[in-house]
Design a protein around this motif. Structure first.
Motif, short mmCIF file in Angstrom:
data_model
loop_
_atom_site.label_atom_id
_atom_site.label_comp_id
_atom_site.label_asym_id
_atom_site.label_seq_id
_atom_site.Cartn_x
_atom_site.Cartn_y
_atom_site.Cartn_z
N THR A 41 0.84 -1.19 0.00
CA THR A 41 0.00 0.00 0.00
C THR A 41 0.88 1.24 0.00
OG1 THR A 41 -1.96 1.02 0.97
CG2 THR A 41 -0.29 0.26 2.51
N VAL A 55 -17.20 1.85 1.85
CA VAL A 55 -15.81 1.73 2.32
C VAL A 55 -14.83 2.41 1.39
CG1 VAL A 55 -15.47 -0.49 1.14
CG2 VAL A 55 -13.99 0.10 3.05
N GLU A 111 -13.32 5.56 1.33
CA GLU A 111 -13.15 7.01 1.24
C GLU A 111 -14.36 7.64 1.91
OE1 GLU A 111 -13.96 8.36 -2.79
OE2 GLU A 111 -14.53 6.32 -3.27
N PRO A 112 -14.27 8.91 2.23
CA PRO A 112 -15.44 9.56 2.83
C PRO A 112 -16.61 9.53 1.84
CG PRO A 112 -13.47 10.92 3.08
CD PRO A 112 -13.11 9.81 2.14
N ASP A 157 -21.13 2.90 7.18
CA ASP A 157 -19.98 3.62 6.61
C ASP A 157 -18.77 3.12 7.40
OD1 ASP A 157 -18.06 5.40 5.81
OD2 ASP A 157 -19.20 7.20 6.31
N THR A 158 -18.03 2.19 6.79
CA THR A 158 -16.99 1.46 7.53
C THR A 158 -15.63 2.11 7.32
OG1 THR A 158 -16.53 -0.03 5.67
CG2 THR A 158 -18.27 -0.69 7.19
N TRP A 159 -15.03 2.56 8.41
CA TRP A 159 -13.69 3.14 8.31
C TRP A 159 -12.65 2.13 8.73
CZ3 TRP A 159 -9.81 3.58 11.88
CH2 TRP A 159 -8.64 4.19 11.38
N TRP A 160 -11.66 1.97 7.88
CA TRP A 160 -10.50 1.12 8.21
C TRP A 160 -9.43 1.30 7.16
CZ3 TRP A 160 -9.87 -4.05 5.76
CH2 TRP A 160 -10.83 -4.32 4.79
N GLN A 161 -8.37 0.50 7.21
CA GLN A 161 -7.21 0.67 6.34
C GLN A 161 -6.56 -0.69 6.07
OE1 GLN A 161 -5.07 3.05 9.40
NE2 GLN A 161 -5.24 4.74 7.94
N GLU A 212 -3.70 -1.39 6.79
CA GLU A 212 -2.92 -1.68 8.00
C GLU A 212 -3.77 -2.22 9.14
OE1 GLU A 212 -2.96 1.05 6.23
OE2 GLU A 212 -0.95 1.83 5.87
N THR A 225 -3.00 6.81 12.32
CA THR A 225 -3.71 6.33 11.13
C THR A 225 -3.39 7.13 9.87
OG1 THR A 225 -5.57 7.83 11.47
CG2 THR A 225 -5.69 5.69 12.58
N ILE A 245 -14.88 10.73 9.62
CA ILE A 245 -13.53 10.74 9.06
C ILE A 245 -13.45 11.89 8.06
CG2 ILE A 245 -11.76 9.40 7.85
CD1 ILE A 245 -12.77 8.17 10.57
N ARG A 250 -7.23 12.10 4.69
CA ARG A 250 -5.82 11.98 5.00
C ARG A 250 -5.22 13.33 5.37
NH1 ARG A 250 -4.10 6.60 5.31
NH2 ARG A 250 -2.07 7.59 5.43
N ASN A 309 -6.60 9.74 -2.28
CA ASN A 309 -7.52 8.63 -2.42
C ASN A 309 -8.34 8.86 -3.69
OD1 ASN A 309 -9.52 6.69 -2.00
ND2 ASN A 309 -9.31 6.89 0.22
N ARG A 368 -5.65 4.09 -3.12
CA ARG A 368 -4.74 4.89 -2.31
C ARG A 368 -3.41 5.08 -3.03
NH1 ARG A 368 -3.50 2.63 3.67
NH2 ARG A 368 -1.50 3.65 3.93
O1 PRX Z 1 -8.30 7.83 4.47
C1 PRX Z 1 -8.96 6.66 4.89
C2 PRX Z 1 -9.76 6.10 3.74
O2 PRX Z 1 -8.95 5.12 3.13
C3 PRX Z 1 -7.70 5.02 3.80
C4 PRX Z 1 -7.23 3.60 3.80
O3 PRX Z 1 -7.03 3.17 2.49
P1 PRX Z 1 -6.71 1.65 2.19
O4 PRX Z 1 -5.60 1.20 3.04
O5 PRX Z 1 -6.54 1.52 0.72
O6 PRX Z 1 -7.99 0.86 2.65
C5 PRX Z 1 -9.22 1.14 2.05
C6 PRX Z 1 -10.24 0.11 2.44
C7 PRX Z 1 -10.31 -0.23 3.87
C8 PRX Z 1 -7.97 5.55 5.18
O7 PRX Z 1 -6.80 5.99 5.81
N1 PRX Z 1 -11.01 5.47 4.20
C9 PRX Z 1 -11.27 4.16 4.29
N2 PRX Z 1 -12.55 3.97 4.70
C10 PRX Z 1 -13.09 5.20 4.87
C11 PRX Z 1 -12.10 6.15 4.57
N3 PRX Z 1 -12.34 7.47 4.68
C12 PRX Z 1 -13.55 7.86 5.08
N4 PRX Z 1 -14.55 7.02 5.39
C13 PRX Z 1 -14.38 5.67 5.31
N5 PRX Z 1 -15.37 4.86 5.59
#
Ligand code: PRX
Length: 633
Positions: free
Chosen positions: A249, A371, A373-374, A396-400, A402, A484, A498, A501, A507, A512
């Motif tokens: 990534t 999932v 991005e915002p 609206d699932t936030w994660w990465q 990592e 993060t 969220i 970045r 994004n 990413r």
């Molecule tokens: O900025 C956040 C955004 O995507 C980033 C992570 O990207 P990646 O590692 O490619 O994983 C994407 C799929 C899990 C984060 O640091 N992001 C991810 N989900 C959201 C988000 N921003 C806003 N809302 C979300 N639900």
């Protein structure tokens, strides 16, 4: 059984308990899996080195937990439902029993081709069932998979193969994606010609059957290696902290890094988060539209759903082929209950008009997910009204990459929703906001940098081959916290929104990219002296790529120069990284210490030059005027 929270009160109780006694909480979740030997210690950690161990001493195999564990209870239930790119072709199903047999055959074939525990296997494949099968086959024999999204270029593929010193590449002959017919094997050939000396074998899945170049000593056909193998295969017994996979990534500096996930914690967390966020019930049909080349596909097409014994849909194509109704046609055809996609897809389909979504029966849908991005309010509302008919909760699932799994999200039908808010942390997740000095910002109705202050089972353990980079990127910015890279707001009730970045990561359509990475690619053009890349708001993609380029000598044909730059970026990274706009400039705004003032470049790129702030401290303030007047619209 993995705990499945049923109401808000239970969520609050479970959350409190998970923070009061994380070890007790995660030990209870882990106990529903098959372990060859129980762990000695649930958690040992420090965020200084960092050194994170979940379920240390525990022995398991994740493929047994995805497959063998379900054979008695749901052997004849569909595990993977594959929908091809061409809607005229039949879909394909694998029951848990069939998938188990197919994975064992592939695992035996990998072993027969010299792959064993700890070897790295690279994947460069379209969304075909064989991709999921081969990933699970790797996991079964303890090999480490490294999936490279099939839209990346030969150069990007070669970089990743070399970084992980992979021994094998698994690929397809071609990829039919929408109306495109994409040569896959030839990109692998090109990559391997760039000095990927560690590769011994290329295992080629015949997908379309068109002819390919063949290197007899190295290349093997899947259909010659796999189907003749035995349909059982003893699983390698893995330590909970043995590597499961690497996934590259982008970060704010340098080349993409290989995020490392390990077996035990990833297994426990992806299953738990899948069951709770999506509220999956036995018999449901669940569809995540991501590509397995990204973390979403790893955790929520393959591992999470299969660990939970779900039926997971895998789609080969794109949302707009043969027409913009394809997603909804598939939901209707397979009576999909949970649908999980990215805001960029929602915006693209929204722009095509409501008639496409109105054409199909979407009454099977229970919940919708977002999932990557915002999600903007307009897209959220359209998704809610037109797809969910105002009766499906949107998570609206936030994660990465990592984090391995979803960290902040509503639980469908349980957590009160607020459009564009990821709302509340999952059990076991302890988010905090800090200021630029790392001081925790307490209380509510505040904004800051999003950090996590306690480990969770599926967090990254290292970046492959460069532990120091992992420390520097995620743990050094703020002592004792995982940083993060995102900014966030916490509202008066503790819900998280969220913002995006705060580093030099952009994004684009949920993909990413590091601005430095795109700049390095642009700089490969012999006529480019220097470049600076920033993101700008884009209606469909979320963010677009804006490149400022200094040419070495006067450019006679600007259009040609721009086209050449796009070609270079496609070659170096892939078409997803091509700038939307390229402005040729004579200089870049720099501070006296030589740092590019990206703030100014971002403002100009977004078309907002109303308040550029103080530019008088710049080394070259006169350049700002030139940049503003030449801005690309
Ligand atoms: O900025 C956040 C955004 O995507 C980033 C992570 O990207 P990646 O590692 O490619 O994983 C994407 C799929 C899990 C984060 O640091 N992001 C991810 N989900 C959201 C988000 N921003 C806003 N809302 C979300 N639900």
């Amino acid at each position: 059984m993995t705990l499945q929270i049923k109401n808000l009160e239970e969520y609050q109780q479970v959350y409190a308990a998970s923070v009061a006694d994380p070890e007790g909480f995660w030990a209870a979740q882990a106990s529903s899996f098959h372990w060859h030997k129980p762990w000695d210690k649930v958690l040992e950690w420090n965020f200084t080195d960092p050194d994170i161990n979940w379920f240390k001493g525990g022995k398991l195999n994740i493929s047994e937990n995805c497959l063998d564990r379900h054979l008695d209870t749901r052997g004849d239930q569909v595990a993977i439902l594959w929908e091809p790119n061409d809607p005229e072709k039949p879909h394909v199903t694998y029951t848990y029993r069939e998938l188990h047999a197919a994975v064992c055959q592939a695992a035996n074939a990998l072993r027969a081709n010299g792959i064993s525990k700890g070897d790295r296997v690279c994947f460069y494949m379209p969304m075909v069932p064989e991709l999921a099968i081969a990933l699970l086959a790797c996991a079964r024999i303890g090999a480490i998979h490294s999936v490279v999204f099939a839209g990346f270029s030969a150069q990007a593929l070669a970089d990743r193969i070399k970084d992980a010193t992979c021994k094998m590449v698994v690929c397809s002959d071609y990829n039919d994606r929408g109306a495109k017919h994409i040569p896959v094997k030839s990109v692998v050939d090109e990559a391997l010609a760039m000095g990927c000396d560690s590769i011994e074998t290329v295992l080629v899945h015949r997908n379309t059957g068109d002819s390919v170049q063949w290197n007899p000593g190295r290349d093997k056909w899947w259909h010659e290696e796999v189907p003749g193998q035995a349909t059982s295969c003893p699983a390698e017994v893995m330590d909970a902290e043995d590597m499961l996979f690497i996934l590259y990534t982008s970060g704010s500096t340098g080349k993409p890094k290989g995020v490392v996930h390990t077996c035990g914690g990833y297994m426990v967390y992806t299953c738990f988060s899948f069951m709770n966020v999506f509220q999956y019930q036995p018999g449901d049909i669940y569809w995540c539209t991501a590509d397995i080349g990204w973390i979403t596909g790893h955790s929520y097409i393959v591992y999470g759903p299969l660990l939970a014994g779900a039926t997971t849909v895998m789609f080969e194509g794109v949302p707009t082929y043969p027409d913009p109704g394809r997603f909804w046609e598939i939901c209707d055809k397979h009576q999909v209950n949970q649908f999980y996609t990215a805001p960029t897809a929602i915006r693209a389909l929204m722009a095509q008009g409501d008639q496409w979504v109105e054409k199909y029966d979407l009454s099977s849908l229970h919940m919708l997910g977002s999932v990557g991005e915002p999600i903007n309010e307009e897209a959220w509302k359209w998704y809610n009204e037109k797809v969910g008919k105002n009766r499906c909760p949107i998570v609206d699932t936030w994660w990465q990459t990592e984090t391995g799994g979803i960290l902040i999200s509503p639980l469908a039908g349980i957590t009160p929703l607020i459009p564009c808010f990821a709302t509340l942390p999952l059990p076991g997740i302890q988010p905090i906001l800090v200021d630029a000095e790392g001081q925790e910002i307490e209380g509510n109705d505040v904004e800051g940098l999003l950090c996590i202050k306690f480990p969770w089972p599926s967090m990254l353990r290292t970046t492959y081959g460069d532990h120091e980079r992992c420390r520097q990127t995620y743990f050094a910015p703020f002592p004792n916290r995982y940083f993060t890279g995102d900014g966030a707001r916490r509202d008066k009730n503790g819900n998280y929104r969220i913002i995006g970045r705060v580093d030099d990561v952009i994004n684009v359509s949920g993909h990413r990219l590091g601005t430095a990475e795109v700049e390095n690619a642009i700089n490969q053009h012999p006529g480019v002296v220097e470049s600076a890349v920033v993101g700008f708001p884009h209606d469909i993609k979320g963010q677009g790529i804006y490149a400022y380029v200094i040419a070495g000598s006067p450019v006679a044909d600007e259009d040609l120069f721009r086209k050449e730059i796009l070609d270079v970026v496609s070659r170096e990274i892939g078409p997803i990284a091509k700038p939307d706009k390229i402005q040729i400039v004579s200089g870049l705004p720099k501070t006296r210490s030589g740092k590019i003032m990206r703030r100014i470049l971002r403002k100009v790129a977004s078309g907002d030059t109303s308040n550029l702030g103080d530019v008088s401290t710049l080394l070259n303030p006169e350049i700002v005027e030139e940049i503003m007047s030449g801005a690309q619209s």
